[in-house]
Design a protein around this motif. Structure first.
Motif, mmCIF file in Angstrom:
data_model
loop_
_atom_site.group_PDB
_atom_site.id
_atom_site.type_symbol
_atom_site.label_atom_id
_atom_site.label_comp_id
_atom_site.label_asym_id
_atom_site.label_seq_id
_atom_site.Cartn_x
_atom_site.Cartn_y
_atom_site.Cartn_z
ATOM 1 N N LYS A 28 0.768 -1.094 -0.020
ATOM 2 C CA LYS A 28 -0.060 0.175 -0.068
ATOM 3 C C LYS A 28 0.834 1.271 -0.077
ATOM 4 O O LYS A 28 0.645 2.306 -0.618
ATOM 5 N N VAL A 29 1.985 1.239 0.681
ATOM 6 C CA VAL A 29 2.805 2.290 0.463
ATOM 7 C C VAL A 29 3.847 2.400 -0.404
ATOM 8 O O VAL A 29 4.038 3.273 -1.306
ATOM 9 N N LEU A 30 4.709 1.369 -0.556
ATOM 10 C CA LEU A 30 5.795 1.056 -1.706
ATOM 11 C C LEU A 30 5.160 0.735 -2.951
ATOM 12 O O LEU A 30 5.908 0.854 -3.867
ATOM 13 N N GLY A 31 3.961 0.176 -2.946
ATOM 14 C CA GLY A 31 3.349 -0.224 -4.190
ATOM 15 C C GLY A 31 3.933 -1.409 -4.899
ATOM 16 O O GLY A 31 3.601 -1.660 -6.072
ATOM 17 N N LEU A 32 4.592 -2.264 -4.201
ATOM 18 C CA LEU A 32 5.031 -3.454 -4.767
ATOM 19 C C LEU A 32 3.876 -4.523 -4.967
ATOM 20 O O LEU A 32 2.741 -4.395 -3.986
ATOM 21 N N ARG A 33 4.074 -5.576 -5.534
ATOM 22 C CA ARG A 33 3.041 -6.552 -5.787
ATOM 23 C C ARG A 33 3.578 -7.805 -4.872
ATOM 24 O O ARG A 33 4.655 -8.263 -4.905
ATOM 25 N N LEU A 34 2.396 -8.272 -3.967
ATOM 26 C CA LEU A 34 2.768 -9.465 -3.500
ATOM 27 C C LEU A 34 2.596 -10.439 -4.277
ATOM 28 O O LEU A 34 1.473 -10.921 -4.887
ATOM 29 N N VAL A 35 3.718 -11.267 -4.936
ATOM 30 C CA VAL A 35 3.614 -12.241 -5.734
ATOM 31 C C VAL A 35 3.493 -13.688 -5.216
ATOM 32 O O VAL A 35 2.984 -14.513 -6.166
ATOM 33 N N LYS A 36 3.817 -13.921 -4.213
ATOM 34 C CA LYS A 36 3.666 -15.221 -3.401
ATOM 35 C C LYS A 36 3.620 -15.069 -1.928
ATOM 36 O O LYS A 36 4.136 -14.320 -1.356
ATOM 37 N N LYS A 37 2.390 -15.787 -1.510
ATOM 38 C CA LYS A 37 2.118 -15.691 0.011
ATOM 39 C C LYS A 37 2.311 -17.209 0.405
ATOM 40 O O LYS A 37 1.698 -18.101 0.047
ATOM 41 N N SER A 38 3.539 -17.462 0.933
ATOM 42 C CA SER A 38 3.957 -18.953 1.190
ATOM 43 C C SER A 38 4.439 -18.945 2.555
ATOM 44 O O SER A 38 4.191 -18.019 3.449
ATOM 45 N N ILE A 39 5.250 -19.874 2.747
ATOM 46 C CA ILE A 39 5.654 -20.278 3.972
ATOM 47 C C ILE A 39 7.362 -20.370 3.952
ATOM 48 O O ILE A 39 7.906 -20.805 3.094
ATOM 49 N N ASN A 40 7.891 -20.219 5.156
ATOM 50 C CA ASN A 40 9.223 -20.585 5.264
ATOM 51 C C ASN A 40 9.417 -22.214 5.127
ATOM 52 O O ASN A 40 8.985 -22.597 6.086
ATOM 53 N N GLN A 41 10.126 -22.271 4.206
ATOM 54 C CA GLN A 41 10.273 -23.914 3.863
ATOM 55 C C GLN A 41 11.283 -24.681 4.830
ATOM 56 O O GLN A 41 11.174 -25.843 5.134
ATOM 57 N N ASP A 42 12.027 -23.713 5.597
ATOM 58 C CA ASP A 42 12.828 -24.643 6.676
ATOM 59 C C ASP A 42 12.026 -24.308 8.232
ATOM 60 O O ASP A 42 12.601 -25.056 9.028
ATOM 61 N N ASP A 43 10.946 -23.847 8.012
ATOM 62 C CA ASP A 43 10.067 -23.469 9.273
ATOM 63 C C ASP A 43 8.713 -23.242 8.686
ATOM 64 O O ASP A 43 8.230 -22.022 8.728
ATOM 65 N N THR A 44 7.771 -24.360 8.751
ATOM 66 C CA THR A 44 6.696 -24.175 7.914
ATOM 67 C C THR A 44 5.395 -23.332 8.995
ATOM 68 O O THR A 44 4.295 -23.311 8.468
ATOM 69 N N SER A 45 5.843 -22.871 10.124
ATOM 70 C CA SER A 45 5.011 -22.261 10.970
ATOM 71 C C SER A 45 4.885 -20.718 10.784
ATOM 72 O O SER A 45 4.053 -20.179 11.329
ATOM 73 N N VAL A 46 5.586 -20.381 9.860
ATOM 74 C CA VAL A 46 5.523 -18.525 9.627
ATOM 75 C C VAL A 46 5.605 -18.559 8.129
ATOM 76 O O VAL A 46 6.031 -19.363 7.306
ATOM 77 N N TYR A 47 5.430 -17.424 7.931
ATOM 78 C CA TYR A 47 4.837 -16.852 6.522
ATOM 79 C C TYR A 47 6.285 -16.700 5.692
ATOM 80 O O TYR A 47 7.390 -16.139 6.597
ATOM 81 N N HIS A 48 6.183 -16.519 4.444
ATOM 82 C CA HIS A 48 7.354 -16.087 3.660
ATOM 83 C C HIS A 48 6.785 -15.456 2.477
ATOM 84 O O HIS A 48 5.773 -15.952 1.852
ATOM 85 N N LEU A 49 6.867 -13.843 2.661
ATOM 86 C CA LEU A 49 6.036 -13.178 1.564
ATOM 87 C C LEU A 49 7.099 -12.408 0.648
ATOM 88 O O LEU A 49 8.201 -12.096 0.848
ATOM 89 N N PHE A 50 6.645 -12.711 -0.707
ATOM 90 C CA PHE A 50 7.313 -12.161 -1.796
ATOM 91 C C PHE A 50 6.745 -10.895 -2.522
ATOM 92 O O PHE A 50 5.759 -11.071 -3.117
ATOM 93 N N TYR A 51 7.606 -9.516 -2.400
ATOM 94 C CA TYR A 51 7.027 -8.776 -3.161
ATOM 95 C C TYR A 51 7.944 -8.200 -4.147
ATOM 96 O O TYR A 51 9.118 -8.593 -4.155
ATOM 97 N N ALA A 52 7.613 -7.878 -5.201
ATOM 98 C CA ALA A 52 8.384 -7.533 -6.603
ATOM 99 C C ALA A 52 7.655 -6.871 -7.611
ATOM 100 O O ALA A 52 6.626 -6.090 -7.199
ATOM 101 N N ASP A 53 7.955 -7.021 -8.909
ATOM 102 C CA ASP A 53 7.297 -6.226 -9.689
ATOM 103 C C ASP A 53 6.071 -7.089 -10.386
ATOM 104 O O ASP A 53 5.544 -7.812 -9.468
ATOM 105 N N GLU A 54 5.423 -6.841 -11.559
ATOM 106 C CA GLU A 54 4.094 -7.492 -11.665
ATOM 107 C C GLU A 54 4.118 -9.070 -11.685
ATOM 108 O O GLU A 54 2.977 -9.306 -11.374
ATOM 109 N N ARG A 55 5.224 -9.500 -12.014
ATOM 110 C CA ARG A 55 5.115 -10.906 -12.037
ATOM 111 C C ARG A 55 6.165 -11.766 -11.185
ATOM 112 O O ARG A 55 6.456 -12.893 -11.406
#
Length: 326
Positions: A28-55
């Protein structure tokens, strides 16, 4: 064995203690796109969020592990001490200065640092960030901002710029960058801004802001104690899986301890620490983020690599709900 040059930054992964506020700030502030809402593959109890360009093109990803109990960061040496974000030109820095003011984001003034216009700022957890103008830049191309972002496309973030490494013993890091990773030392530069330390600049591949590493020496501070607002690791681009497997052999032959080949589904990886203890990753350009979600709805739902799908119910039960559809 002939290795192709690394292509530049792939992604930077940092730590947040608050996924909800992190999502708000970076979209909302920096205007990046969340391209993936996933998990930390080494600790599946926490999110791993990926922000980037359009894809989620390689070289544009800024990612976060959510660690809810992460303490305060105590900045220091042997750390990734600054992540820069590329924008198209100097005019965009004026746009961002006004936008940061509107959203009450702590920032410095626009400065000329190392020959380019920059605007340093911090997120709500003290993450050290800096916009850098590509007006005079030549080299590896940036990405394409998402046209549904709250930030106009012409001022949107187009990728990762130089990453600064602050170390106590720069010579041993420089040796790994040049002799092991194939970087070339471009120059040693004194900032145009008072109080900024001189830096050694390294680049790879086509060069330019999307490939540069800044190396800073500091011997008068303690080692950084990471927490929320710190950077976990930086990843560098490898073109293909075949090439990545050559890097595994290359590091092994150089007797550098490493993870070996790691399957991350969205890309393939290899991890190792340079001698000052900073974690480096080499990551392939593909397959990318559209293998399990269509372009139109990237990041809206929890995405799990196939090898975690049979644990979905258990994983979702541990995660705090995070609405990324609005």
């Amino acid at each position: 064995m002939t290795l192709k040059p690394l292509l530049g930054q792939h992604h930077v992964s940092a730590i947040t203690a608050n996924a909800k506020e992190n999502y708000r700030f970076y979209t909302k502030v920096l205007g990046l796109r969340l391209v993936k809402k996933s998990i930390n593959q080494d600790d599946t109890s926490v999110y791993h969020l990926f922000y980037a360009d359009e894809r989620g093109n390689p070289g544009t990803d800024l990612t976060f592990f959510e660690i809810p109990n992460a303490g305060q960061t105590y900045p220091g040496t042997n750390s990734i001490s600054l992540t820069s974000l590329r924008v198209a030109n100097d005019e965009s820095l004026l746009y961002w200065k006004n936008r940061l003011d509107e959203h009450q984001v702590e920032h410095e003034e626009i400065k000329t640092k190392y020959g380019r216009k920059t605007l340093a700022f911090r997120d709500f957890e003290g993450q050290r960030l800096e916009f850098i103008s590509d007006e005079t830049n030549q080299g590896v191309a940036g990405g394409k901002p998402w046209d549904k972002s709250p930030v106009p496309v012409e001022h949107g973030i187009i990728g990762l710029g130089p990453v600064k490494l602050t170390v106590a013993r720069p010579e041993i890091t420089a040796k790994v960058l040049t002799e092991i990773m194939g970087y070339r030392e471009k120059e040693s530069i004194q900032s145009d801004s008072e109080g900024e330390s001189p830096l050694r600049v390294f680049e790879t591949g086509e060069g330019g802001t999307g490939t540069e590493i800044y190396l800073e020496e500091k011997t008068d501070v303690k080692r950084e104690r990471p927490g929320r607002g710190s950077v976990h690791h930086v990843a560098f681009r490898v073109e293909t899986e075949e090439e990545l497997r050559k890097w595994v052999d290359h590091l092994k032959s150089a007797r550098i301890a490493n993870s070996g080949f790691v399957e991350r589904y969205y890309f393939r990886s290899l991890y190792f620490r340079e001698p000052n203890g900073i974690l480096f990753e080499l990551a392939t350009d593909g397959p990318g983020f559209e293998g399990d979600e269509p372009y139109e709805s990237l990041g809206e739902n929890l995405a799990l690599p196939p090898y975690f799908e049979n644990q979905r119910a258990e994983i979702e039960a541990k995660l705090k709900p995070l609405n990324t559809k609005e």
